[in-house]
Design a protein around this motif. Structure first.
Motif, short mmCIF file in Angstrom:
data_model
loop_
_atom_site.label_atom_id
_atom_site.label_comp_id
_atom_site.label_asym_id
_atom_site.label_seq_id
_atom_site.Cartn_x
_atom_site.Cartn_y
_atom_site.Cartn_z
N HIS A 562 0.68 -1.36 0.21
CA HIS A 562 0.06 -0.17 0.13
C HIS A 562 1.14 1.25 -0.31
CE1 HIS A 562 -2.70 -3.03 1.56
NE2 HIS A 562 -3.69 -2.53 0.81
N GLY A 563 2.49 0.89 -0.32
CA GLY A 563 2.89 2.48 -0.28
C GLY A 563 3.20 2.52 1.05
N LEU A 564 3.37 2.01 1.78
CA LEU A 564 3.96 2.19 3.00
C LEU A 564 4.74 1.65 3.55
CD1 LEU A 564 0.32 2.81 5.06
CD2 LEU A 564 1.92 4.67 4.01
N ASP A 565 6.03 2.20 4.51
CA ASP A 565 6.85 1.17 5.47
C ASP A 565 7.23 1.59 6.92
OD1 ASP A 565 8.32 -0.75 5.59
OD2 ASP A 565 9.47 -0.70 4.13
N VAL A 566 7.56 1.28 7.55
CA VAL A 566 8.43 1.68 9.23
C VAL A 566 10.33 1.06 8.92
CG1 VAL A 566 8.15 1.27 10.87
CG2 VAL A 566 6.00 0.56 10.01
N ARG A 567 10.68 2.07 8.40
CA ARG A 567 12.00 1.70 8.53
C ARG A 567 13.27 3.59 9.42
NH1 ARG A 567 14.26 1.16 2.25
NH2 ARG A 567 12.21 0.45 3.10
N PRO A 568 13.85 2.85 9.76
CA PRO A 568 15.23 4.25 10.06
C PRO A 568 15.08 4.93 8.75
CG PRO A 568 15.98 2.59 10.54
CD PRO A 568 15.04 1.54 10.12
N ALA A 569 15.44 6.39 9.13
CA ALA A 569 16.07 7.67 7.78
C ALA A 569 17.29 7.27 7.12
CB ALA A 569 16.30 8.61 8.17
N PRO A 570 17.52 6.77 5.81
CA PRO A 570 18.41 7.15 5.59
C PRO A 570 19.85 7.86 5.78
CG PRO A 570 17.77 7.98 3.33
CD PRO A 570 16.56 7.93 4.98
N ALA A 571 20.30 7.49 6.34
CA ALA A 571 22.34 8.10 6.90
C ALA A 571 22.48 8.10 6.22
CB ALA A 571 23.01 6.51 7.84
N PRO A 572 23.26 10.00 6.47
CA PRO A 572 23.61 10.57 5.22
C PRO A 572 24.94 9.94 4.88
CG PRO A 572 23.54 11.87 6.79
CD PRO A 572 23.02 10.58 7.76
N LYS A 573 25.82 10.52 3.66
CA LYS A 573 26.90 9.25 3.08
C LYS A 573 27.80 9.57 3.42
CE LYS A 573 25.11 9.59 -1.22
NZ LYS A 573 25.44 9.14 -3.34
N GLY A 574 29.03 8.93 4.01
CA GLY A 574 30.29 9.33 4.46
C GLY A 574 29.87 9.36 6.49
N GLU A 575 28.88 9.14 6.82
CA GLU A 575 28.11 8.65 8.09
C GLU A 575 27.35 7.74 8.73
OE1 GLU A 575 25.34 12.27 9.53
OE2 GLU A 575 26.94 13.73 8.82
N LYS A 576 28.30 7.31 9.96
CA LYS A 576 27.74 5.60 10.56
C LYS A 576 26.74 5.54 10.94
CE LYS A 576 29.36 2.02 13.22
NZ LYS A 576 30.57 1.13 14.15
N PRO A 577 25.98 5.55 10.98
CA PRO A 577 24.45 5.25 11.56
C PRO A 577 24.47 5.45 13.20
CG PRO A 577 24.53 3.42 10.29
CD PRO A 577 25.28 4.12 10.00
N PRO A 578 23.32 6.03 14.21
CA PRO A 578 23.57 5.48 15.44
C PRO A 578 22.64 3.78 15.68
CG PRO A 578 21.62 7.21 14.88
CD PRO A 578 21.94 6.60 13.12
N LEU A 579 23.46 3.79 16.96
CA LEU A 579 23.36 2.12 17.11
C LEU A 579 21.82 1.79 17.36
CD1 LEU A 579 24.52 -0.81 18.18
CD2 LEU A 579 24.36 0.26 20.52
N HIS A 580 21.26 3.03 17.43
CA HIS A 580 19.55 2.40 17.58
C HIS A 580 18.96 4.01 17.40
CE1 HIS A 580 19.52 -0.86 20.11
NE2 HIS A 580 20.88 -0.10 21.51
N PRO A 581 18.73 3.48 15.14
CA PRO A 581 18.52 4.93 15.03
C PRO A 581 16.60 4.86 14.67
CG PRO A 581 18.66 2.84 12.88
CD PRO A 581 19.50 2.64 14.64
N PRO A 582 15.89 6.22 15.00
CA PRO A 582 14.98 6.61 15.05
C PRO A 582 13.88 5.63 14.19
CG PRO A 582 15.57 8.34 14.98
CD PRO A 582 16.92 7.05 15.04
N LEU A 583 12.54 5.16 14.09
CA LEU A 583 11.92 4.70 12.82
C LEU A 583 10.92 5.64 12.64
CD1 LEU A 583 11.34 1.61 14.79
CD2 LEU A 583 12.49 2.07 12.68
N TYR A 584 10.27 5.29 11.41
CA TYR A 584 9.84 6.65 10.52
C TYR A 584 9.01 5.71 9.78
CZ TYR A 584 12.89 10.30 11.24
OH TYR A 584 13.87 11.64 12.47
#
Length: 704
Positions: A562-584
């Motif tokens: 249905h065009g929906l999903d739940v996941r973190p936001a993509p991390a900026p290039k060159g940056e390591k995502p946080p251990l517990h990224p927030p969901l969207y």
């Protein structure tokens, strides 16, 4: 038989050589006094018309031009006499505007300046005979009138309008009711006279319908005049005692707000904001009696409507500043009548204009500047824009209801009996209003500020502040005390106000529609909402080792279909995502599944276009827009909504500070414009650089 071509050309040349004399505004001046002696002789008598001779036989002047002489008697009829009872106002296209003999605004097209129309304008045939006579000489040498010349009268009127210039009645005319002048004075047009109350409290001035400043005030039906000053004392408190005899849901608030509405109805266009009031109650609650009482108090300051179209209302009100009362305003889904009435009421609240196309191709503009009152058993479903303009008074049944101490029961529901009591009381109330006009701006400022301190925005402060200030104007001669302002701030606190309980910001209303929509996927034969599936997926992502629901289908696939999903936001290039990224919550811009969810709502879209929901939910604090979204083999953009908006008891403003899934602070704003392609096949690689150190947040249990 046609003339020879050369003769016709000679005639045209002769016409071009005619020297016309200019007609002066002062008809006592002879424009030929300085003419050549041979041209300034006495007028030859005309046996058919004493107005002057024929000029066809005039000899050519020294220059060889034919001079067309306009006799003094005829020139006097080409301009309007002094003290003319018809006042030319100007012209717009081929329409000429006048105030007729009794001061009414009249619009006459160019071709309609005939005998009957002119008689209607002047209303005095003797005046027309004296100033534009048609006469003949009798056998004894005397002259007698045989009629009058409408062509000369019409020419004089049209010429005067042209000299006045362009006149647009929508920008220059004010009808009956209350207005404000350039210096803040209160101007009330009572139909056949105008009262002007200076802002500094000076003595009132009275005028007949006329032009004051930049405005024309034409004659209108007679409105009730204020009572004498010595009879007006206590009128506001007396009206309030009547209002308190109804069984109100908020007995300490609703009667006061209704009194404020009543005063605002008298003040009409002199107010910046014109409050709307809706009285709701079942049969037996006294709604009809209440409306009748208000109508008798206001008289012709209010137009009472039942079962009328919006076109009738704005044509009936016209350019007047009169309140409108709608009885039996029940919701009707099969008719657009109430929708159109609400459109007019919404425009009237702020004094906005509504345009319509005229039958003759001329645009028609309607501007209503006075409060509206609705009475009904049920209120229609209203959006936030309408709710924020309306104060609602809920009425309970009168059976077995005992009015509070000090309340006064009104007369029986009979218009003649009610008017005999209420009409004089309304005039007394009006006297209190005009006498207190000088202090009203300061009172209004104080109550508006009190409403803002109680949590209201600008519109709420306008609505309730105006009603409270209007009520205070007739209940007290002093400024409101700090204690009074605090008391009303507590009683009308925005967070607890019934009128605003269903008012939801547009962006949150859009998200609520999405969350509460049922999806096609079923579980145990029952369909569930988007919010249900989102919650299930968030629970699974927060507890990846546990099986949340063994009977459920793959929740993530359901949402993505249905065009929906739940996941973190993509991390900026060159940056390591946080251990517990927030969901969207990811919401696609153009996906047909999302479009079907919003179909039939205020945010529906057309094929191929980005849905209006994208603009709305993107305004939620913390939301990210225009993020690349690869879903079901198609490339799209998405809006990312912080997951706390989908959880029970979300924090007030911003995200939760707890570092748990869906509750972490929002990532760097860089992610807002980051265009990273993400899919369910590569989501882990996109969100986490080091899979060995971080569990896969999208690994679903076998039973989920």
């Amino acid at each position: 038989m046609t003339e020879p071509e050369d003769t016709a050309e000679d005639g045209i040349l002769a016409l071009r050589q005619v020297a016309w004399t200019e007609v002066a505004d002062d008809w006592d001046v002879d424009a030929l006094d300085d003419a050549a002696p041979e041209l300034s002789g006495a007028d030859d008598p005309d046996p058919e018309d004493p107005a002057g001779p024929s000029n066809d036989d005039q000899p050519p002047g020294e220059s060889g031009y034919q001079v067309v002489r306009i006799p003094r008697s005829m020139r006097s009829r080409l301009v309007l006499p002094q003290g003319c009872p018809v006042t030319p106002l100007g012209v717009l296209d081929d329409k000429y505007f006048y105030l007729d003999r009794i001061g009414q605004l009249r619009r006459v097209s160019a071709e309609k300046h005939g005998q009957n129309t002119l008689k209607s304008l002047f209303g005095d045939t003797a005046y027309l005979l004296l100033n534009w006579p048609r006469a003949k000489q009798t056998d004894d040498g005397t002259w007698e009138a045989t009629g009058w010349r409408p062509e000369e009268c019409g020419s004089a009127l049209m010429d005067s309008c042209m000299r006045k210039g362009v006149f647009d009645p929508d920008e220059r005319v004010r009808g009956a009711g209350a207005w404000t002048g350039a210096a803040g004075e209160l101007i009330i047009h009572f139909g056949k006279g105008l009262g002007v109350w200076p802002a500094d409290g000076g003595p009132v001035q009275w005028f007949e319908p006329c032009e004051i400043g930049d405005w024309i005030y034409p004659t209108r039906p007679i409105m009730p005049l204020p009572a004498k000053a010595d009879t007006a004392i206590g009128a506001g408190a007396e009206v309030l005692s009547y209002f308190r005899s109804w069984n109100w849901g908020r007995p300490d608030v609703d009667p006061q707000l209704l009194l404020g509405w009543l005063v605002a109805a008298f003040l009409g266009a002199s107010l910046k904001w014109h409050p709307l009031y809706w009285s709701v109650g079942d049969r037996g609650s006294g709604k009809s009696t209440l409306l009748l009482m208000i109508y008798c108090l206001l008289g012709k300051f209010m137009l009472k409507i039942e079962n009328a179209s919006s076109a009738y209302i704005y044509q009936k009100v016209g350019r007047d500043s009169r309140a409108v009362g709608i009885d039996e305003a029940e919701p009707d889904e099969e008719s657009s009548r109430q929708k159109q009435q609400l459109e007019l009421a919404r425009a009237a609240a702020s004094g906005a204009s509504i345009g319509r196309g005229g039958a003759d191709g001329t645009p028609v503009e309607f501007t209503q500047r006075a409060p509206w009152l609705f009475c009904s058993i049920n209120m229609p479903p209203l959006n936030g824009a309408d709710l924020s303009r309306i104060a609602v008074g809920a009425l309970g049944l009168l059976e077995e209801f005992t009015p509070p101490e000090g309340a006064t029961v009104p007369p029986e529901e009979n218009e003649a009996v009610m008017a005999r009591v209420m009409a004089p009381l309304g005039r007394r109330l009006l006297r209190q209003i005009v006498d207190g006009w000088g202090r009203f701006p300061a009172v209004l400022k104080a109550y508006r500020q009190a409403m803002k301190e109680a949590g209201h925005g600008g519109r709420g402060a306008d609505l309730f502040g105006t009603q409270l200030a209007c009520a205070h104007l007739v209940l007290s001669d002093a400024m409101p005390t700090e204690q009074e302002l605090r008391m009303w701030g507590e009683r009308l606190k925005a967070s607890e106000l019934a009128e605003l309980s269903n008012d939801l910001a547009t962006n949150k209303a859009c998200l609520l529609h999405l969350q509460s929509s049922l999806l096609d996927a079923k579980k145990g034969g029952q369909s569930y909402t988007v919010g249900y599936w989102v919650t299930k997926l968030v629970e699974n992502l927060s507890n990846p080792a546990e099986a949340v629901d063994s009977a459920a289908k793959d929740v993530r696939d359901i949402l993505r279909a249905h065009g929906l999903d739940v996941r973190p936001a993509p991390a900026p290039k060159g940056e390591k995502p946080p251990l517990h990224p927030p969901l969207y919550l990811w919401v696609a811009n153009r996906h047909q599944g999302v479009a079907r969810i919003f179909d039939g709502s205020a945010w529906k879209t057309r094929s191929g276009a980005a849905g209006p929901w994208t603009r709305q939910i993107a305004t939620l604090p913390g939301a990210l827009a225009n993020v690349s979204f690869f879903v079901d083999g198609a490339q799209d953009k998405a809006v990312l909504v912080p997951i706390h908006y989908c959880q029970e008891s979300p924090p007030d403003g911003g995200q939760d500070d707890a570092s748990v899934a869906g509750g972490s602070p929002a990532p760097s704003p860089v992610a807002h414009t980051q265009a990273v392609e993400a899919s369910h096949r590569s989501a882990t690689d996109t969100a986490f650089a080091d899979r060995a150190m971080t569990p896969d947040p999208f690994s679903l249990s076998e039973d989920f």
